[in-house]
Design a protein around this motif. Structure first.
Motif, PDB file in Angstrom:
ATOM      1  N   LEU A  99       0.820  -1.196   0.000  1.00 18.72           N
ATOM      2  CA  LEU A  99       0.000   0.000   0.000  1.00 18.72           C
ATOM      3  C   LEU A  99       0.858   1.252   0.000  1.00 18.72           C
ATOM      4  N   THR A 100       0.342   2.300  -0.590  1.00 17.84           N
ATOM      5  CA  THR A 100       0.999   3.594  -0.534  1.00 17.84           C
ATOM      6  C   THR A 100       0.857   4.147   0.877  1.00 17.84           C
ATOM      7  N   SER A 101       1.880   4.777   1.355  1.00 22.26           N
ATOM      8  CA  SER A 101       1.865   5.273   2.716  1.00 22.26           C
ATOM      9  C   SER A 101       0.720   6.237   2.944  1.00 22.26           C
ATOM     10  N   CYS A 102       0.012   6.019   4.081  1.00 26.27           N
ATOM     11  CA  CYS A 102      -1.060   6.933   4.446  1.00 26.27           C
ATOM     12  C   CYS A 102      -0.639   7.826   5.601  1.00 26.27           C
ATOM     13  N   SER A 103       0.631   7.789   5.952  1.00 30.33           N
ATOM     14  CA  SER A 103       1.116   8.594   7.062  1.00 30.33           C
ATOM     15  C   SER A 103       1.149  10.064   6.679  1.00 30.33           C
ATOM     16  N   PRO A 104       0.900  10.952   7.647  1.00 31.24           N
ATOM     17  CA  PRO A 104       0.965  12.385   7.351  1.00 31.24           C
ATOM     18  C   PRO A 104       2.331  12.772   6.798  1.00 31.24           C
ATOM     19  N   SER A 105       2.346  13.812   5.962  1.00 31.18           N
ATOM     20  CA  SER A 105       3.587  14.208   5.298  1.00 31.18           C
ATOM     21  C   SER A 105       4.623  14.739   6.271  1.00 31.18           C
ATOM     22  N   ASN A 106       4.199  15.156   7.473  1.00 35.74           N
ATOM     23  CA  ASN A 106       5.157  15.680   8.442  1.00 35.74           C
ATOM     24  C   ASN A 106       5.686  14.596   9.373  1.00 35.74           C
ATOM     25  N   THR A 107       5.386  13.323   9.095  1.00 33.83           N
ATOM     26  CA  THR A 107       5.936  12.229   9.898  1.00 33.83           C
ATOM     27  C   THR A 107       7.390  12.013   9.518  1.00 33.83           C
ATOM     28  N   VAL A 108       8.280  12.027  10.499  1.00 33.80           N
ATOM     29  CA  VAL A 108       9.708  11.878  10.221  1.00 33.80           C
ATOM     30  C   VAL A 108      10.220  10.485  10.567  1.00 33.80           C
ATOM     31  N   ASP A 109       9.581   9.805  11.527  1.00 35.47           N
ATOM     32  CA  ASP A 109      10.003   8.465  11.933  1.00 35.47           C
ATOM     33  C   ASP A 109       8.784   7.638  12.297  1.00 35.47           C
ATOM     34  N   TYR A 110       8.950   6.326  12.194  1.00 37.40           N
ATOM     35  CA  TYR A 110       8.044   5.381  12.840  1.00 37.40           C
ATOM     36  C   TYR A 110       8.763   4.876  14.086  1.00 37.40           C
ATOM     37  N   VAL A 111       8.101   4.968  15.231  1.00 41.13           N
ATOM     38  CA  VAL A 111       8.697   4.584  16.506  1.00 41.13           C
ATOM     39  C   VAL A 111       7.924   3.395  17.077  1.00 41.13           C
ATOM     40  N   TYR A 112       8.673   2.385  17.525  1.00 42.44           N
ATOM     41  CA  TYR A 112       8.084   1.162  18.052  1.00 42.44           C
ATOM     42  C   TYR A 112       8.529   0.985  19.506  1.00 42.44           C
ATOM     43  N   VAL A 113       7.559   0.735  20.396  1.00 42.28           N
ATOM     44  CA  VAL A 113       7.841   0.563  21.820  1.00 42.28           C
ATOM     45  C   VAL A 113       7.203  -0.741  22.284  1.00 42.28           C
ATOM     46  N   ALA A 114       8.017  -1.659  22.794  1.00 40.89           N
ATOM     47  CA  ALA A 114       7.516  -2.936  23.301  1.00 40.89           C
ATOM     48  C   ALA A 114       7.045  -2.767  24.743  1.00 40.89           C
ATOM     49  N   ALA A 115       6.012  -3.540  25.090  1.00 43.56           N
ATOM     50  CA  ALA A 115       5.473  -3.521  26.452  1.00 43.56           C
ATOM     51  C   ALA A 115       5.264  -4.954  26.912  1.00 43.56           C
ATOM     52  N   SER A 116       5.619  -5.235  28.170  1.00 46.30           N
ATOM     53  CA  SER A 116       5.748  -6.622  28.615  1.00 46.30           C
ATOM     54  C   SER A 116       4.647  -7.125  29.534  1.00 46.30           C
ATOM     55  N   LYS A 117       3.719  -6.294  29.950  1.00 45.97           N
ATOM     56  CA  LYS A 117       2.764  -6.692  30.977  1.00 45.97           C
ATOM     57  C   LYS A 117       1.783  -7.751  30.493  1.00 45.97           C
ATOM     58  N   ASN A 118       1.224  -7.578  29.307  1.00 48.12           N
ATOM     59  CA  ASN A 118       0.193  -8.484  28.808  1.00 48.12           C
ATOM     60  C   ASN A 118       0.789  -9.761  28.248  1.00 48.12           C
ATOM     61  N   ASN A 119      -0.051 -10.763  28.065  1.00 53.12           N
ATOM     62  CA  ASN A 119       0.345 -12.028  27.448  1.00 53.12           C
ATOM     63  C   ASN A 119      -0.571 -12.294  26.254  1.00 53.12           C
ATOM     64  N   PRO A 120      -0.042 -12.243  25.014  1.00 50.25           N
ATOM     65  CA  PRO A 120       1.358 -11.949  24.680  1.00 50.25           C
ATOM     66  C   PRO A 120       1.690 -10.478  24.915  1.00 50.25           C
TER      67      PRO A 120
END
Length: 416
Positions: free
Chosen positions: A23-44
């Motif tokens: 797919l063509t990106s639908c992110s706003p044009s002013n987006t500079v990065d994609y940031v990913y943050v993992a969280a451990s409390k839930n399963n999975p």
């Protein structure tokens, strides 16, 4: 929550196509990065996905976020240098999961691999994207050897996975390694043992060397294991390895800066940052100026894309220490505050890779992400708009890729 000495190792251990890819990106044009943050409390576990604004540094979580991490207790992750893949370590399920990253920031699970040992807790990739390095808390049993676990602690290991020309896993079979065990017997296996209680891994930018930190409870001295990396991914010990590194190393990062090539190690027991010069042989030479003071319980470390500034997340102090890298690698506190308040329990710290202008911490206790704007002239930090940002329960680690026409930078947080 303050961590006592007995809790530090638990913290270190607690600490990763589908049609949408076309797919063509639908992110706003002013987006500079994609940031990913993992969280451990839930399963999975969960992966929170954010768009970073190029002007303000503000994070906006995408609609489908969070995503399942593919296992329990995600404690470390890294993106491929080409920005196409996210690799996540799920400690309690002994696996790493490869996700493809869509043009819209969404992630798609591709492959799950179990590591040879147990309780994987750290991950790194070399800059050329040919090898993925994973550290297990406990190495597997070799013929005639013991079985290691939390009830029978023993050495950890480092595992090397080959990546293809697209920087994806070629399968779940690690590179075959050869080493001499404690009984002086030569072993052939899918891993190389390191010291007890390993905490982090980092690959030098040129790809020739990889380093693993370990808290050696037997000797009460911290260690860094240094390995030569052959063209096929086989590891051999650098002369003099392991090198003493304080008493309780919690994280490390190899840095090619404007002033030289260095290895920085956080010591969570002594509240200090240890500096080594990386010699042409891969050996480590301690900085003659000695360690640098941090705040309480330094846990994670990162560097900006220009190789000028270091940032250390101090878990018990709820802040970041900021340093400039001097001419001989010695860190010195940046002008101004020197430390900057975060949310409660900053578990890791990341400089975004597109512009190197924004810094983020994953805050384990209060389930937030704190954002800062980085002044490239001084290294000083100021809060970003609307910071802090909400995240799933118990955030542990972060990774990011540039969005749009921004060049890829080799910047990643280490996780231990």
């Amino acid at each position: 929550m303050k961590l006592r000495k007995s809790g530090r190792l638990l913290l270190a251990a607690a600490t990763s196509l589908g049609a949408g890819l076309a797919l063509t990106s639908c992110s706003p044009s002013n987006t500079v990065d994609y940031v990913y943050v993992a969280a451990s409390k839930n399963n999975p576990g969960q992966i929170n996905v954010y768009l970073a604004d190029s002007l303000s540094g503000a994070l906006t979580q995408i609609q489908e976020s969070p995503y399942p991490s593919g296992g329990r207790n995600p404690v470390a992750m890294v993106t491929s240098p080409n920005g196409k893949y996210l690799y996540v370590v799920n400690k309690d399920d002994n696996n790493i999961v490869q996700f493809a990253i869509g043009t819209d920031a969404k992630i798609y699970p591709q492959q799950t691999c179990n590591t040879p040992g147990s309780a994987p807790l750290a991950i790194a990739v070399n800059q050329s994207g040919t090898f993925l390095y994973v550290v297990d808390q406990y190495s597997p049993q070799y013929p005639g050897g013991p079985v290691y676990s939390s009830s029978n602690p023993g050495p950890g290991d480092v595992v090397v996975y080959p990546l293809n020309s697209n920087q994806a896993l070629t399968g779940c079979t690690p590179v075959t390694q050869t080493f001499v065990d404690s009984s002086n017997t030569t072993q052939t296996a899918t891993y190389v043992p390191v010291g007890m209680n390993p905490t982090g891994v980092s690959a030098l930018a040129n790809g020739n060397y990889v380093y693993v930190s370990a808290q050696n409870s037997a000797s009460s001295l911290g260690e860094v294991y240094a390995f030569n990396v052959a063209s096929g991914g086989t590891l051999s010990n650098v002369a003099g390895s392991p090198f003493q590194a304080g008493t309780s190393p919690s994280s490390l990062i190899a840095v090619t800066s404007q002033n030289g090539t260095y290895l920085y190690v956080t010591d969570s027991l002594q509240n200090q940052l240890i500096t080594f010069t990386i010699l042409s042989t891969g050996a480590l030479s301690p900085n003659p100026n000695g360690p640098t003071k941090t705040d309480t319980l330094p846990f994670n470390i990162t560097v900006d894309p220009r190789g000028q500034y270091l940032y250390v997340a101090n878990y018990n102090a709820n802040d970041i220490s900021a340093y400039a890298i001097g001419s001989n690698g010695t860190p010195s506190a940046v002008a101004g505050a020197g430390t900057y308040a975060t949310g409660a329990g900053p578990f890791c710290v990341l400089v975004e890779p597109a512009l190197g202008r924004f810094v983020y911490t994953a805050n384990f206790i209060d389930n937030t992400v704190t954002g800062f704007e980085l002044n490239p002239n001084t290294g000083a930090l100021t809060s970003t708009q609307n910071s802090p940002y909400s995240a799933s329960g118990q955030p542990t680690c972060a990774a990011a890729i540039p969005h749009g026409n921004h060049s890829l930078q080799n910047v990643q947080s280490t996780a231990g």
